[in-house]
Motif scaffolding. Structure first.
Motif, PDB file in Angstrom:
ATOM      1  N   PHE A 170       0.403 -13.104  18.231  1.00 48.16           N
ATOM      2  CA  PHE A 170       1.120 -13.711  17.104  1.00 48.16           C
ATOM      3  C   PHE A 170       0.261 -13.793  15.851  1.00 48.16           C
ATOM      4  O   PHE A 170       0.781 -13.708  14.739  1.00 48.16           O
ATOM      5  CB  PHE A 170       1.656 -15.094  17.492  1.00 48.16           C
ATOM      6  N   VAL A 171      -1.047 -13.938  16.008  1.00 52.42           N
ATOM      7  CA  VAL A 171      -1.938 -13.956  14.843  1.00 52.42           C
ATOM      8  C   VAL A 171      -1.942 -12.591  14.167  1.00 52.42           C
ATOM      9  O   VAL A 171      -1.842 -12.490  12.947  1.00 52.42           O
ATOM     10  CB  VAL A 171      -3.373 -14.376  15.236  1.00 52.42           C
ATOM     11  N   LYS A 172      -2.033 -11.548  14.983  1.00 52.57           N
ATOM     12  CA  LYS A 172      -2.110 -10.191  14.426  1.00 52.57           C
ATOM     13  C   LYS A 172      -0.840  -9.798  13.686  1.00 52.57           C
ATOM     14  O   LYS A 172      -0.891  -9.114  12.670  1.00 52.57           O
ATOM     15  CB  LYS A 172      -2.397  -9.178  15.535  1.00 52.57           C
ATOM     16  N   LEU A 175       1.552 -22.600  10.048  1.00 54.68           N
ATOM     17  CA  LEU A 175       1.597 -22.073  11.411  1.00 54.68           C
ATOM     18  C   LEU A 175       0.564 -20.963  11.610  1.00 54.68           C
ATOM     19  O   LEU A 175      -0.075 -20.896  12.666  1.00 54.68           O
ATOM     20  CB  LEU A 175       3.007 -21.573  11.739  1.00 54.68           C
ATOM     21  N   ALA A 176       0.401 -20.107  10.608  1.00 52.22           N
ATOM     22  CA  ALA A 176      -0.593 -19.033  10.701  1.00 52.22           C
ATOM     23  C   ALA A 176      -2.003 -19.620  10.816  1.00 52.22           C
ATOM     24  O   ALA A 176      -2.821 -19.155  11.625  1.00 52.22           O
ATOM     25  CB  ALA A 176      -0.491 -18.111   9.496  1.00 52.22           C
ATOM     26  N   MET A 177      -2.274 -20.650  10.025  1.00 50.60           N
ATOM     27  CA  MET A 177      -3.584 -21.294  10.074  1.00 50.60           C
ATOM     28  C   MET A 177      -3.804 -21.951  11.443  1.00 50.60           C
ATOM     29  O   MET A 177      -4.877 -21.828  12.039  1.00 50.60           O
ATOM     30  CB  MET A 177      -3.704 -22.352   8.981  1.00 50.60           C
ATOM     31  N   GLN A 178      -2.790 -22.620  11.962  1.00 54.24           N
ATOM     32  CA  GLN A 178      -2.916 -23.263  13.262  1.00 54.24           C
ATOM     33  C   GLN A 178      -3.184 -22.228  14.358  1.00 54.24           C
ATOM     34  O   GLN A 178      -4.018 -22.454  15.246  1.00 54.24           O
ATOM     35  CB  GLN A 178      -1.663 -24.088  13.572  1.00 54.24           C
ATOM     36  N   PHE A 219       7.358 -14.222  12.393  1.00 53.15           N
ATOM     37  CA  PHE A 219       7.943 -15.330  11.627  1.00 53.15           C
ATOM     38  C   PHE A 219       9.287 -14.908  11.023  1.00 53.15           C
ATOM     39  O   PHE A 219      10.266 -15.648  11.076  1.00 53.15           O
ATOM     40  CB  PHE A 219       6.974 -15.800  10.530  1.00 53.15           C
ATOM     41  N   ARG A 220       9.313 -13.707  10.449  1.00 51.86           N
ATOM     42  CA  ARG A 220      10.578 -13.200   9.879  1.00 51.86           C
ATOM     43  C   ARG A 220      11.619 -12.956  10.970  1.00 51.86           C
ATOM     44  O   ARG A 220      12.786 -13.286  10.828  1.00 51.86           O
ATOM     45  CB  ARG A 220      10.338 -11.904   9.101  1.00 51.86           C
ATOM     46  N   ARG A 221      11.185 -12.346  12.050  1.00 51.71           N
ATOM     47  CA  ARG A 221      12.112 -11.972  13.113  1.00 51.71           C
ATOM     48  C   ARG A 221      12.648 -13.189  13.881  1.00 51.71           C
ATOM     49  O   ARG A 221      13.844 -13.298  14.140  1.00 51.71           O
ATOM     50  CB  ARG A 221      11.413 -11.026  14.096  1.00 51.71           C
ATOM     51  N   ASP A 222      11.763 -14.103  14.269  1.00 49.20           N
ATOM     52  CA  ASP A 222      12.148 -15.205  15.156  1.00 49.20           C
ATOM     53  C   ASP A 222      12.473 -16.503  14.427  1.00 49.20           C
ATOM     54  O   ASP A 222      13.070 -17.394  15.022  1.00 49.20           O
ATOM     55  CB  ASP A 222      11.048 -15.464  16.186  1.00 49.20           C
ATOM     56  N   GLU A 239       7.815 -23.844  17.782  1.00 55.43           N
ATOM     57  CA  GLU A 239       7.789 -24.109  19.230  1.00 55.43           C
ATOM     58  C   GLU A 239       6.614 -23.390  19.886  1.00 55.43           C
ATOM     59  O   GLU A 239       5.909 -23.961  20.721  1.00 55.43           O
ATOM     60  CB  GLU A 239       9.091 -23.635  19.881  1.00 55.43           C
ATOM     61  N   ARG A 240       6.424 -22.131  19.514  1.00 57.30           N
ATOM     62  CA  ARG A 240       5.331 -21.344  20.109  1.00 57.30           C
ATOM     63  C   ARG A 240       3.976 -21.950  19.771  1.00 57.30           C
ATOM     64  O   ARG A 240       3.131 -22.126  20.655  1.00 57.30           O
ATOM     65  CB  ARG A 240       5.377 -19.900  19.609  1.00 57.30           C
TER      66      ARG A 240
END
Length: 184
Positions: A131-133, A85-88, A139-142, A149-150
């Motif tokens: 979200f990238v920053k 997800l981070a890469m995307q 990721f931990r929180r949500d 989904e995001r």
């Protein structure tokens, strides 16, 4: 004759009228030709910008299938969802940067309605930078599902933008070829 009475020569008078008409037609043809040439040049410039964007952002069509992971000892592959997800998201931001870099040229190329759609979608996409920053925090929180989904939503928006620009490039190319054919 009346013309001779005033020192006019009928032939000279008719010649000046005919000469004026020929000059007018010549100037009109030159101006029309210059307008067509400018139109061809503008289309060519538009297509160049659109082509640059489309080619340099075509990766966005495949971002959804990109995965990060590792091969396990048994030969299977384990996907790391967080890294994927981070890469995307990184790819989405790269996409945004390429489009944003050429936005002033796009403004000149797109009609008002298309630009409004592009503008709204770019604004909706801008949240991806946040979200990238702070990806690990979100990721931990949500959680994994919410982040999926995001990211999926941002990929969809990116693909819409890409399609809008690609379709516009195709339309401009078709028009360019029609105009170019007329001028040759």
């Amino acid at each position: 004759m009346a013309f001779q009475k005033y020192g006019w020569d009928l032939l000279a008078f008719a010649g000046s009228i005919i000469g004026g008409i020929i000059t007018y037609l010549g100037v009109k043809m030159t101006i029309t030709s210059q307008r067509e040439d400018r139109k061809v040049d503008k289309y060519y410039q538009d297509i160049s910008v659109l082509y640059y964007i489309v080619n340099n952002t075509s990766f966005i069509k495949n971002v959804e299938i990109f995965e990060c992971g590792e091969e396990l000892e048994d030969g299977s592959y384990k996907v790391n969802i967080s890294d994927t997800l981070a890469m995307q998201l990184d790819y989405i931001v790269d996409f945004m940067d390429i489009v944003q870099d050429k936005i002033s040229d796009l403004i000149k190329s797109l009609d008002v309605d298309s630009f409004a759609v592009l503008d709204v979608n770019m604004k909706n996409l801008s949240g991806a930078r946040l979200f990238v920053k702070e990806f690990d925090l979100y990721f931990r929180r949500d959680g994994e599902n919410r982040m999926k989904e995001r990211v999926s939503k941002y990929i969809d928006i990116s693909e819409k933008i890409h399609k809008l620009i690609e379709d516009h490039m195709d339309d401009r190319t078709t028009e360019y070829l029609k105009i170019k054919k007329k001028t040759n």
